[in-house]
Motif scaffolding. Structure first.
Motif, PDB file in Angstrom:
ATOM      1  N   UNK A 161       0.873  -1.164   0.000  1.00 36.15           N
ATOM      2  CA  UNK A 161       0.000   0.000   0.000  1.00 36.15           C
ATOM      3  C   UNK A 161       0.911   1.216   0.000  1.00 36.15           C
ATOM      4  N   UNK A 162       0.569   2.195  -0.812  1.00 36.00           N
ATOM      5  CA  UNK A 162       1.433   3.364  -0.955  1.00 36.00           C
ATOM      6  C   UNK A 162       0.732   4.631  -0.517  1.00 36.00           C
ATOM      7  N   UNK A 163       1.519   5.514   0.072  1.00 33.89           N
ATOM      8  CA  UNK A 163       1.009   6.822   0.476  1.00 33.89           C
ATOM      9  C   UNK A 163       1.925   7.876  -0.131  1.00 33.89           C
ATOM     10  N   UNK A 164       1.314   8.866  -0.756  1.00 29.48           N
ATOM     11  CA  UNK A 164       2.078   9.963  -1.343  1.00 29.48           C
ATOM     12  C   UNK A 164       1.448  11.281  -0.961  1.00 29.48           C
ATOM     13  N   UNK A 165       2.125  12.349  -1.303  1.00 29.52           N
ATOM     14  CA  UNK A 165       1.578  13.677  -1.014  1.00 29.52           C
ATOM     15  C   UNK A 165       1.337  14.427  -2.314  1.00 29.52           C
ATOM     16  N   UNK A 166       0.251  15.183  -2.308  1.00 33.78           N
ATOM     17  CA  UNK A 166      -0.026  16.072  -3.434  1.00 33.78           C
ATOM     18  C   UNK A 166       0.640  17.410  -3.112  1.00 33.78           C
ATOM     19  N   UNK A 167       1.841  17.613  -3.669  1.00 33.72           N
ATOM     20  CA  UNK A 167       2.584  18.830  -3.322  1.00 33.72           C
ATOM     21  C   UNK A 167       2.848  19.707  -4.543  1.00 33.72           C
ATOM     22  N   UNK A 168       1.980  19.594  -5.541  1.00 32.50           N
ATOM     23  CA  UNK A 168       2.071  20.502  -6.700  1.00 32.50           C
ATOM     24  C   UNK A 168       0.785  21.306  -6.773  1.00 32.50           C
ATOM     25  N   UNK A 169       0.771  22.464  -6.095  1.00 35.57           N
ATOM     26  CA  UNK A 169      -0.474  23.244  -6.066  1.00 35.57           C
ATOM     27  C   UNK A 169      -0.919  23.583  -7.491  1.00 35.57           C
TER      28      UNK A 169
END
Lengths: 353, 353
Positions: A161-169
């Motif tokens: 299971x993978x977790x990422x961040x949305x860091x491109x506004x």
């Protein structure tokens, strides 16, 4: 597959006798479980793991929105040329996060192991998890090990299971965003992973010439978004179901048609032969390291240029165009004749990932 | 187990013929896969699911630190009194998050299904996932379905990965925080889940009188932390390895001893009989809905009072004390004689979770 030249200097493989095998004790939560998790799993994963010994990991969430994806891996055989189940599990999950526009950060790794599985093979898989996680820049933050009896699983199944961040506004990607005129790109030869595995399993003789394309693509995706972000409509990794399935989903979601340029599709000669022998359609064969990118026509050339700068995407080409329509996909042959590319109803090949 | 009175009004169970079974096509990524995910999985999960149809979910992370845990479930049999693999998968993962001090928010649900598995049984499991997720207040944000051939798995395996948020500033819980004088509490009868499953599998005749304690405990934990937060040193759910394993881990991590009061341990008569018949030690039997809480002696009475206010923890009692030492656990019998409680080396019972 684990490259011996990149072997973990801390690898425990040499400390495990080739005859040692997993038993039900290794999954029971007692001392044998602790030995397996501590001395084998954590020791082999080395610097890419944190927190496998605790009930749950405590990690930073450096963004307001996170991406979450899960995948189980039941590939057969476990080891192949170009990868193994460990590389596949990391790459597959990293790619699912990356194509959503998220930066992959954390993985969990859960294993269901059949009693009798050689511990040296487990170490080999975990070495591959480690190398692929290092290449992708992700950390394994939590794990689980279950052992089932002989005959109750086929050697080894993994879940990541993978977790990422949305860091491109401001970045917007999605299956509903296709517009007529958009270009459809693919970053590698279609069907290589399928043909390699099928050839290994069935002894077709193509397995030396067509190897698995399995690879984490998050760095490639990041470079593409850096260069062409606002012009990228949607990204997908071409896995189970193949390009035909991906494009049917996107066309349906956006209410447009997609017209593929048959002669432009990047397909190896051996793949065409294998598909033809077996009555399979290349458009539904799986890859594990190929992207499909739908992009604004204004950025298409730049996107191809950027993608070709990466070894994993060196053969990127435009293969089709979005046109007005109602959710259908078709392919145009060299003589200009078009054929529908329908939704695949059944299985072509089981257990490719 | 799914309570018919609470059945999802949108349930699809009635629309699936009892003879319909999972085939390899349902895992191949084409139209049959989409039908299974959309018409069966998503439709049955109803309001507790979001985003199962996308490569990855996009969810809020309303805290700077998140908790992540993963667990695979291979329980045999799949259905039992007091639960099933679906309830177990949700409760187990929710409990792992809760005992770390996190508030559970999101779950992923990955299924490995053996070809031939009845779709009505799958719906029954998913109904249970739905009910348990509703009870725990968590959402299923991503999923995956793999189908393997007949004989390549034992009916159905699940993986749930959980994500929670640490939203109690200043709360510190951990296995290293035990101090001499702390009280050890347990919230229910030890070993019930093990004895029920073993009795079902082996036909011992206890399965009607001892049922599984499987339950999500996050609301119980939240109430305990609300009432006694700073006085709680460490929480664990008593699962694989039992209370003996939990306490050995905590004693070892904190460098203290734990002395259990044998006569105080909550163990059902039938559980003692079953354990005795089979040569098993109750201290290593698993529960799936029992907490072990180590608490400051000043809050012990209040903690017991708060816990007893919840049906899932109505029989909470103090069972021992932390004393100075070097990481050992022992049990004192009614005559004051102590016996070591060592780390369990091997398996007592496989496939309980």
């Amino acid at each position: 597959m684990a490259n011996p030249d990149m072997a973990n200097p801390n690898t425990v493989a040499n400390d495990v006798a080739a005859t040692e095998r997993i038993t039900l004790d290794h999954g029971a939560g007692g001392g044998a479980s602790q030995w397996l998790v501590g001395e084998i799993v954590a020791a082999t994963l080395g610097e890419v793991h944190t927190g496998l010994m605790e009930d749950s990991a405590d990690v930073a969430a450096p963004a307001e929105r996170i991406a979450v994806t899960t995948d189980s891996f039941v590939v057969k055989p476990l080891f192949f040329t170009g990868g193994d189940i460990g590389k596949l599990a990391v790459a597959g999950t990293v790619n699912d996060l990356a194509v959503s526009g998220a930066r992959p950060l954390y993985l969990t790794l859960a294993m269901i192991i059949e009693a009798g599985f050689p511990i040296t093979d487990l170490v080999r898989v975990l070495d591959s998890v480690r190398e692929t996680a290092l290449a992708a820049g992700v950390t394994v933050v939590a794990g689980d090990t279950k052992v089932v009896g002989a005959g109750e699983a086929d050697r080894l199944y993994l879940n990541t299971t993978g977790i990422g961040v949305f860091d491109r506004p401001g970045l917007r990607l999605g299956s509903r965003l296709l517009r007529p005129g958009d270009a459809v790109l693919v970053t590698g030869h279609l069907g290589d992973h399928s043909v390699h595995l099928l050839s290994l399993r069935e002894g077709l003789g193509f397995e030396q010439r067509v190897t698995s394309d399995c690879a984490p693509l998050n760095r490639v995706v990041a470079a593409l978004l850096d260069a062409c972000g606002p012009g990228i409509r949607c990204l997908r990794d071409v896995t189970r179901g193949g390009l035909g399935t991906v494009l049917n989903e996107l066309a349906g979601a956006s209410g447009v048609d997609v017209e593929l340029d048959g002669p432009a599709l990047p397909v190896r000669h051996e793949t065409r032969m294998a598909a033809s022998m077996l009555g399979l359609d290349v458009l539904y064969l799986a890859n594990e390291g190929v992207l499909c990118a739908v992009v604004d026509p204004d950025v298409a050339d730049e996107a191809v240029r950027v993608l070709r700068g990466w070894p994993e995407a060196a053969t990127t080409v435009a293969v089709g165009e979005v046109v007005t329509g109602d959710g259908r996909v078709r392919i145009r042959d060299a003589r200009g004749r078009t054929t529908p590319v329908d939704v695949l109803r059944g299985a072509q090949l089981p257990r490719l990932c």
